[in-house]
Motif scaffolding. Structure first.
Motif, PDB file in Angstrom:
ATOM      1  N   GLU A   3       3.924  47.157  75.610  1.00 46.97           N
ATOM      2  CA  GLU A   3       3.304  45.975  74.914  1.00 46.97           C
ATOM      3  C   GLU A   3       1.805  45.770  75.490  1.00 46.97           C
ATOM      4  N   ILE A   4       1.845  45.857  76.823  1.00 51.45           N
ATOM      5  CA  ILE A   4       0.564  45.661  77.326  1.00 51.45           C
ATOM      6  C   ILE A   4      -0.461  46.716  76.872  1.00 51.45           C
ATOM      7  N   SER A  23     -15.861  47.387  73.611  1.00 53.03           N
ATOM      8  CA  SER A  23     -16.302  46.762  74.888  1.00 53.03           C
ATOM      9  C   SER A  23     -15.609  47.746  76.215  1.00 53.03           C
ATOM     10  N   PRO A  24     -16.163  47.409  77.417  1.00 50.05           N
ATOM     11  CA  PRO A  24     -15.487  48.322  78.512  1.00 50.05           C
ATOM     12  C   PRO A  24     -14.636  47.574  79.387  1.00 50.05           C
ATOM     13  N   ALA A  25     -14.127  46.409  78.615  1.00 47.84           N
ATOM     14  CA  ALA A  25     -13.304  45.451  79.421  1.00 47.84           C
ATOM     15  C   ALA A  25     -12.654  44.402  78.307  1.00 47.84           C
ATOM     16  N   GLY A  54      -4.690  39.620  83.586  1.00 51.76           N
ATOM     17  CA  GLY A  54      -5.890  40.095  84.175  1.00 51.76           C
ATOM     18  C   GLY A  54      -6.669  40.935  83.382  1.00 51.76           C
ATOM     19  N   VAL A  55      -7.419  41.581  83.995  1.00 54.87           N
ATOM     20  CA  VAL A  55      -8.462  42.543  83.372  1.00 54.87           C
ATOM     21  C   VAL A  55      -8.074  43.890  83.221  1.00 54.87           C
ATOM     22  N   PHE A  56      -8.391  44.492  82.007  1.00 59.86           N
ATOM     23  CA  PHE A  56      -8.506  46.142  81.958  1.00 59.86           C
ATOM     24  C   PHE A  56      -9.697  46.508  81.535  1.00 59.86           C
ATOM     25  N   THR A  57     -10.093  47.633  82.459  1.00 57.67           N
ATOM     26  CA  THR A  57     -11.598  48.342  82.055  1.00 57.67           C
ATOM     27  C   THR A  57     -11.224  49.870  81.683  1.00 57.67           C
ATOM     28  N   VAL A  58     -12.313  50.164  80.863  1.00 59.18           N
ATOM     29  CA  VAL A  58     -12.505  51.794  80.690  1.00 59.18           C
ATOM     30  C   VAL A  58     -13.968  52.102  81.008  1.00 59.18           C
ATOM     31  N   ILE A 100     -15.804  44.765  87.979  1.00 66.33           N
ATOM     32  CA  ILE A 100     -16.519  43.927  88.948  1.00 66.33           C
ATOM     33  C   ILE A 100     -17.386  42.910  88.179  1.00 66.33           C
ATOM     34  N   MET A 101     -17.958  43.295  87.172  1.00 64.69           N
ATOM     35  CA  MET A 101     -18.901  42.376  86.198  1.00 64.69           C
ATOM     36  C   MET A 101     -17.824  41.297  85.631  1.00 64.69           C
ATOM     37  N   VAL A 102     -16.756  41.566  85.320  1.00 66.11           N
ATOM     38  CA  VAL A 102     -15.825  40.836  84.500  1.00 66.11           C
ATOM     39  C   VAL A 102     -15.565  39.694  85.649  1.00 66.11           C
ATOM     40  N   GLU A 103     -15.127  39.933  86.774  1.00 64.50           N
ATOM     41  CA  GLU A 103     -14.817  39.168  88.005  1.00 64.50           C
ATOM     42  C   GLU A 103     -16.080  38.261  88.353  1.00 64.50           C
ATOM     43  N   ASP A 104     -17.192  38.949  88.287  1.00 66.38           N
ATOM     44  CA  ASP A 104     -18.181  37.956  88.466  1.00 66.38           C
ATOM     45  C   ASP A 104     -18.433  36.940  87.443  1.00 66.38           C
ATOM     46  N   VAL A 105     -18.525  37.282  85.988  1.00 66.08           N
ATOM     47  CA  VAL A 105     -18.604  36.481  85.186  1.00 66.08           C
ATOM     48  C   VAL A 105     -17.613  35.502  85.167  1.00 66.08           C
TER      49      VAL A 105
END
Length: 82
Positions: A6-7, A18-20, A27-31, A43-48
């Motif tokens: 499902e996730i 989007s890259p994230a 939580g966050v998933f990125t490519v 890291i950018m998602v965490e900073d924002v």
């Protein structure tokens, strides 16, 4: 559930160009084109997220109009720092 298909389906349906993607209660998933690119996006998602959380401690931040978001995104990706 963690580890379920499902996730993965939600990530693929949601991430678009989007890259994230940040999933509620998960939580966050990125490519990225590289592992480094994917980690940079995380890291950018965490900073924002931290900046938004801090802003919420002093009140409700003003939202940027979606049309201005498009203009700012274009400027950031095609003009700023080029």
């Amino acid at each position: 559930m963690i580890g379920g298909e499902e996730i993965g389906k939600v990530v693929v349906e949601t991430i678009g160009a989007s890259p994230a993607v940040l999933l509620k209660n998960h939580g966050v998933f990125t490519v990225g084109k590289t592992v480094t690119g994917a980690v940079k996006a995380a890291i950018m998602v965490e900073d924002v997220a931290k900046a938004v959380w801090l802003a919420l401690q002093i009140g409700q931040p003003d939202e940027i109009d979606p049309e201005n978001v498009k203009k700012l995104h274009y400027r950031y990706t095609n003009v700023y720092g080029q």
